[in-house]
Design a protein around this motif. Sequence first.
Motif, mmCIF file in Angstrom:
data_model
loop_
_atom_site.group_PDB
_atom_site.id
_atom_site.type_symbol
_atom_site.label_atom_id
_atom_site.label_comp_id
_atom_site.label_asym_id
_atom_site.label_seq_id
_atom_site.Cartn_x
_atom_site.Cartn_y
_atom_site.Cartn_z
ATOM 1 N N GLY A 160 0.759 -1.242 0.000
ATOM 2 C CA GLY A 160 0.000 0.000 0.000
ATOM 3 C C GLY A 160 0.790 1.294 0.000
ATOM 4 N N SER A 161 2.102 1.254 0.235
ATOM 5 C CA SER A 161 2.901 2.484 0.290
ATOM 6 C C SER A 161 3.855 2.540 -0.896
ATOM 7 N N PHE A 162 4.012 3.753 -1.447
ATOM 8 C CA PHE A 162 4.761 3.929 -2.685
ATOM 9 C C PHE A 162 5.644 5.165 -2.648
ATOM 10 N N ALA A 163 6.603 5.210 -3.531
ATOM 11 C CA ALA A 163 7.381 6.410 -3.860
ATOM 12 C C ALA A 163 7.837 6.226 -5.309
ATOM 13 N N THR A 164 8.088 7.318 -5.994
ATOM 14 C CA THR A 164 8.476 7.232 -7.399
ATOM 15 C C THR A 164 9.745 8.029 -7.677
ATOM 16 N N PHE A 165 10.440 7.620 -8.725
ATOM 17 C CA PHE A 165 11.566 8.382 -9.253
ATOM 18 C C PHE A 165 11.727 8.010 -10.710
ATOM 19 N N SER A 166 12.517 8.786 -11.421
ATOM 20 C CA SER A 166 12.772 8.544 -12.840
ATOM 21 C C SER A 166 14.259 8.595 -13.113
ATOM 22 N N ASP A 167 14.672 7.883 -14.171
ATOM 23 C CA ASP A 167 16.059 7.982 -14.604
ATOM 24 C C ASP A 167 16.205 9.237 -15.470
ATOM 25 N N PRO A 168 17.395 9.571 -15.941
ATOM 26 C CA PRO A 168 17.584 10.807 -16.715
ATOM 27 C C PRO A 168 16.749 10.900 -17.987
ATOM 28 N N ASP A 169 16.316 9.757 -18.536
ATOM 29 C CA ASP A 169 15.475 9.786 -19.730
ATOM 30 C C ASP A 169 13.996 9.882 -19.407
ATOM 31 N N GLY A 170 13.646 9.675 -18.152
ATOM 32 C CA GLY A 170 12.238 9.710 -17.767
ATOM 33 C C GLY A 170 11.607 8.347 -17.595
ATOM 34 N N ASN A 171 12.388 7.258 -17.697
ATOM 35 C CA ASN A 171 11.841 5.940 -17.384
ATOM 36 C C ASN A 171 11.431 5.964 -15.915
ATOM 37 N N GLY A 172 10.176 5.585 -15.639
ATOM 38 C CA GLY A 172 9.617 5.749 -14.310
ATOM 39 C C GLY A 172 9.706 4.512 -13.441
ATOM 40 N N TRP A 173 10.179 4.707 -12.231
ATOM 41 C CA TRP A 173 10.321 3.632 -11.249
ATOM 42 C C TRP A 173 9.343 3.859 -10.112
ATOM 43 N N LEU A 174 8.737 2.765 -9.641
ATOM 44 C CA LEU A 174 7.774 2.808 -8.550
ATOM 45 C C LEU A 174 8.271 1.911 -7.429
ATOM 46 N N LEU A 175 8.633 2.528 -6.302
ATOM 47 C CA LEU A 175 8.947 1.741 -5.110
ATOM 48 C C LEU A 175 7.624 1.326 -4.483
ATOM 49 N N GLN A 176 7.512 0.067 -4.100
ATOM 50 C CA GLN A 176 6.313 -0.414 -3.417
ATOM 51 C C GLN A 176 6.750 -1.220 -2.200
ATOM 52 N N GLU A 177 6.202 -0.874 -1.046
ATOM 53 C CA GLU A 177 6.550 -1.595 0.172
ATOM 54 C C GLU A 177 5.694 -2.853 0.282
ATOM 55 N N VAL A 178 6.381 -3.991 0.378
ATOM 56 C CA VAL A 178 5.715 -5.279 0.548
ATOM 57 C C VAL A 178 6.346 -5.960 1.752
ATOM 58 N N THR A 179 5.532 -6.176 2.775
ATOM 59 C CA THR A 179 6.022 -6.835 3.987
ATOM 60 C C THR A 179 5.445 -8.233 4.144
#
Length: 163
Positions: free
Chosen positions: A137-156
Amino acid sequence: MSAAQAEGSGAGRVDMKLEVIVIPVSDVDRAKEFYSGLGWRLDADGEFDSGFRGVQFTPPGSACSIQFGAKKTAAAPGSAEVLYLIVTDIEAARAELVARGVDVSEVFHAVAPGAQFPLGDISARATGLAPDRESYGSFATFSDPDGNGWLLQEVTTRLPGHT
């Protein structure tokens, strides 16, 4: 042979493991510097006379790697939109990325189904951890220099059948 026929014939099921995701980048050296800066393991960097170049990185603890390079894909640089990175502690993962100089969103949770996916649209998101810090249920995002998008997702706690 259908799946039912294979099952009835005594044939075993063949494992199919996701090994590599190809991401499109415009500048191979810039992407290599970025992913190296994340602390990911550099597995390969091969260049050939034909102009083909393949670079492979693996995130810590992952069985799946990413590849990028010259003449690697016809996809537009930055077109990979939602690449998941599963973490057991999203606050620690975010802090590590920030310490490495990455521009990472604040931790958030979705208040409407699917609100984590449109990486630029925050209208259906609430700042902070998911209520009761529920797994997935918890997330954070970031992108590489080209804009490829990454989604962190917490899974416990994993879904049944996942390890």
